[in-house]
Write an enzyme that holds these catalytic residues in place. Sequence first.
Site, PDB file in Angstrom:
ATOM      1  N   SER A 146      12.305 -10.734   5.179  1.00 57.13           N
ATOM      2  CA  SER A 146      11.591 -10.585   3.900  1.00 57.13           C
ATOM      3  C   SER A 146      11.995 -11.698   2.926  1.00 57.13           C
ATOM      4  CB  SER A 146      11.812  -9.198   3.285  1.00 57.13           C
ATOM      5  OG  SER A 146      13.143  -9.020   2.929  1.00 57.13           O
ATOM      6  N   ASN A 204      23.742 -19.689   1.354  1.00 59.69           N
ATOM      7  CA  ASN A 204      23.753 -18.374   2.006  1.00 59.69           C
ATOM      8  C   ASN A 204      23.470 -17.273   0.990  1.00 59.69           C
ATOM      9  OD1 ASN A 204      24.355 -16.409   4.098  1.00 59.69           O
ATOM     10  ND2 ASN A 204      26.270 -16.035   3.018  1.00 59.69           N
ATOM     11  N   HIS A 235      23.963 -13.304   0.094  1.00 61.64           N
ATOM     12  CA  HIS A 235      24.867 -12.184   0.427  1.00 61.64           C
ATOM     13  C   HIS A 235      24.549 -10.997  -0.484  1.00 61.64           C
ATOM     14  CE1 HIS A 235      28.516 -10.397   2.066  1.00 61.64           C
ATOM     15  NE2 HIS A 235      28.735  -9.922   0.854  1.00 61.64           N
TER      16      HIS A 235
HETATM   17  C1  GRF Z   1      19.621  -9.213   3.220  1.00 60.61           C
HETATM   18  O1  GRF Z   1      20.076  -8.019   2.703  1.00 60.61           O
HETATM   19  C2  GRF Z   1      20.686 -10.256   3.079  1.00 60.61           C
HETATM   20  O2  GRF Z   1      21.451 -10.167   1.937  1.00 60.61           O
HETATM   21  C3  GRF Z   1      21.512  -9.991   4.273  1.00 60.61           C
HETATM   22  O3  GRF Z   1      20.554  -9.716   5.283  1.00 60.61           O
HETATM   23  C4  GRF Z   1      19.412  -9.148   4.696  1.00 60.61           C
HETATM   24  C5  GRF Z   1      18.216  -9.925   5.144  1.00 60.61           C
HETATM   25  O4  GRF Z   1      17.009  -9.325   4.844  1.00 60.61           O
HETATM   26  N1  GRF Z   1      22.416 -11.056   4.534  1.00 60.61           N
HETATM   27  P1  GRF Z   1      15.657  -9.984   5.339  1.00 60.61           P
HETATM   28  O5  GRF Z   1      15.764 -10.249   6.826  1.00 60.61           O
HETATM   29  O6  GRF Z   1      15.443 -11.251   4.573  1.00 60.61           O
HETATM   30  O7  GRF Z   1      14.584  -8.982   5.042  1.00 60.61           O
END
Ligand code: GRF
Length: 203
Positions: free
Chosen positions: A10, A109, A111
């Site tokens: 997403s 990155n 987080h």
């Molecule tokens: C997010 O919560 C991000 O912070 C974590 O992985 C998730 C990724 O979500 N590291 P998406 O695949 O972008 O929907």
Amino acid sequence: MLVLVSGNGSNLQALIDAERAGNLGGARIAAVVSDRAGIFALERAKRTGIPVHTEVPDRALPKEQGREELSGRILRIAGEYDAALIVLAGFLSILRGDLLTLYEGRIINLHPSLLPKYGGPGMYGEGVHRAVLAANETESGCTVHIVDRGTDTGPILVQRKVPVLRGDTPEILAARIHREEHTAIVDAVLIMAARFSAGYKPL
Ligand code: GRF
């Protein structure tokens, strides 16, 4: 730029939408790299016509060697596209080796916590939100930072906060944070794009 993903994608979608809307500071998603097959992020890229690369870690190698080997493959792909920036948008593999040296200051990155809190080895996914709730925090959020040689330790570019509400489960809190991530990741790319166009030489 290259966008690295491991799941639903997403955040990748948020970047695709921003680029399409002309709101990514001139940055362009050259390709998407996934460390696992069959994830929805790959579909999102394919239907947009973005080239995809699936680079699965070699589990036969010892852990550190496996990280270096995968990082080497990603470095080659970054070279193929002459990528200026690498965006880890929900990417779960740990990067090592020459990639970190050659792309120093140019890997960012995302987080799902307010770093430096709730970061570091083993702090990812739902575990982050469980730890936040167990500590009775009143707020949490997300961070986009520049990747250094530590885990979740590099300079912070963007943070967005959300409240932790009574009755929150890890899933509910994760969803609230997720919505903020979609803005944070775009804002972070905009910051980097502005730095590059101002002649930013991170090396
Ligand atoms: C997010 O919560 C991000 O912070 C974590 O992985 C998730 C990724 O979500 N590291 P998406 O695949 O972008 O929907």
